[in-house]
Design an enzyme around this catalytic site. Structure first.
Site, PDB file in Angstrom:
ATOM      1  N   ASP A  18      -3.571  -1.005   2.810  1.00  0.00           N
ATOM      2  CA  ASP A  18      -4.123   0.077   3.629  1.00  0.00           C
ATOM      3  C   ASP A  18      -4.811   1.066   2.700  1.00  0.00           C
ATOM      4  OD1 ASP A  18      -4.630   2.151   5.424  1.00  0.00           O
ATOM      5  OD2 ASP A  18      -2.752   1.858   6.508  1.00  0.00           O
ATOM      6  N   ARG A  32      -6.624   3.743   3.823  1.00  0.00           N
ATOM      7  CA  ARG A  32      -6.954   4.980   4.539  1.00  0.00           C
ATOM      8  C   ARG A  32      -6.390   6.212   3.837  1.00  0.00           C
ATOM      9  NH1 ARG A  32      -4.857   3.222  10.399  1.00  0.00           N
ATOM     10  NH2 ARG A  32      -3.307   2.249   9.034  1.00  0.00           N
TER      11      ARG A  32
END
Length: 367
Positions: free
Chosen positions: A299, A301
């Site tokens: 991930d 983000r």
């Protein structure tokens, strides 16, 4: 009078240059390097590097290096030495995993061990920020900062101060609430849409404010990452579209809420790279394995963006609609109190059953 760009504006220029295939120059106290994104490089510029007597290496992440059975002597970065006969096709075969199964023998690949990897690490961070494959041709300029800047001026290239760049990229996210206007939606006519613009020139983000939530009370909140395929065209490969509509419906039923629509497509890797990951999934890899083969983490983000928007809107505590404990941890870490986790388990179907299992098993989602 100083009309030139500051470090954030310089980084924005550098991202744009790399996206269209123009090299940038990175400068630090340890040295200087010319950087060209592998994905957008062309044969003429690669030949130009060699004609100039430069010897680029191909910087890739440790995730990609592991896939290729290459050594990462620098921890999170591997510096792959280009064979003498290496052309652009060879560079792309190492950077891009789409043909890994069809052509599994790419090596043996030799990794550089001498010297530092600070500039190579920054080069990969810039490629990621530009939503490109995390792979870059990096050539040591063998000169001091003054020499590197003279070279860049002659070639009309953007110069990035590596130390200032790292500090800027690690700094707190700063956004401006550019405009807000009333936008009646199906679930709640009393809705306003806020547009937030980061000072670093990256993608804008949006806040959907339903009703008039009391800033002194915890507000029902959803941090929703943009998903073109799920939100817009109804893809069945994920649960994003149903989560978006379900969150808005619950906020509409309660009469208030904040939905943050964050432009961090594909867990922060961008739509093109997400489609590359989908292609790898068609070859039998799960969503996490596909990201790793591309050279990304599970991930990518930055949930600090959500925290910054909430603070700008005046909220210090929220009821967070999520199945992802990482979002709760990041909100708490960045100073937004999560007083309640509100589950949002919707959107399961025959096409995304495996995807949801991986989210639970490998990413800790509470499904």
């Amino acid at each position: 009078m100083n009309l030139g760009p500051d470090i954030n504006e310089t980084l924005a220029r550098a991202r744009a240059d790399l996206r269209i295939g123009v090299p940038v120059v990175l400068v630090s106290a340890q040295g200087a390097a010319l950087v060209l994104a592998a994905e957008t490089a062309d044969s003429a510029r690669l030949a130009g590097l060699k004609q100039a007597g430069l010897a680029p290496v191909l910087a890739i992440t440790a995730r990609r290096a592991e896939t290729l059975k290459a050594r990462s002597y620098d921890g999170d970065v591997a510096r792959i030495v280009l064979p003498e006969e290496a052309d652009l096709r060879w560079v792309l075969s190492v950077a891009e995993p789409k043909d890994d199964l069809a052509n599994p023998m790419k090596g043996p690949l030799q990794s550089a061990r001498e010297g530092g990897a600070q500039l190579h690490r920054l080069a990969l961070a810039l490629c990621k920020a530009a939503r490109l494959l995390p792979a870059a041709l990096v050539a040591d300029l063998a000169c001091d900062a003054a020499g590197a800047e003279a070279f860049a001026a002659a070639e009309r290239l953007t110069v990035v101060d590596a130390d200032a760049a790292r500090a800027a990229m690690d700094a707190s996210v700063v956004l401006q609430d550019i405009v807000a206007a009333r936008v009646p939606i199906e679930v709640a006519e009393n809705t306003r849409l806020h547009v937030f613009r980061p000072e670093d020139g990256s993608e804008e983000h949006y806040a959907v404010e339903i009703g008039r939530p009391d800033r002194a009370l915890p507000v029902l909140t959803r941090l929703h990452s943009a998903c073109f395929t799920g939100d817009l065209i109804g893809s069945l490969k994920c649960d994003c579209g149903p989560q978006l509509r379900g969150a808005l419906a619950q906020m509409g039923a309660e009469g208030q809420g904040i939905l943050l629509y964050l432009n961090q497509e594909g867990r922060g890797i961008g739509l093109a790279n997400k489609m590359r990951a989908y292609s790898l999934q068609d070859q039998g890899f799960d969503t996490v394995e596909a990201n790793h083969r591309l050279g990304f983490e599970d991930d990518e983000r930055d949930f600090r963006v959500g925290s910054a928007i909430l603070k700008e809107l005046g909220f210090a505590a929220i009821r967070l609609m999520t199945n992802n404990p990482a979002k709760i941890a990041m909100m708490e870490k960045t100073g937004v109190k999560v007083v309640e986790r509100v589950p949002l388990v919707v959107g399961g179907n025959a096409h995304n059953h495996g995807y949801l299992k991986v989210k639970a098993a490998k990413s800790g989602h509470l499904l």
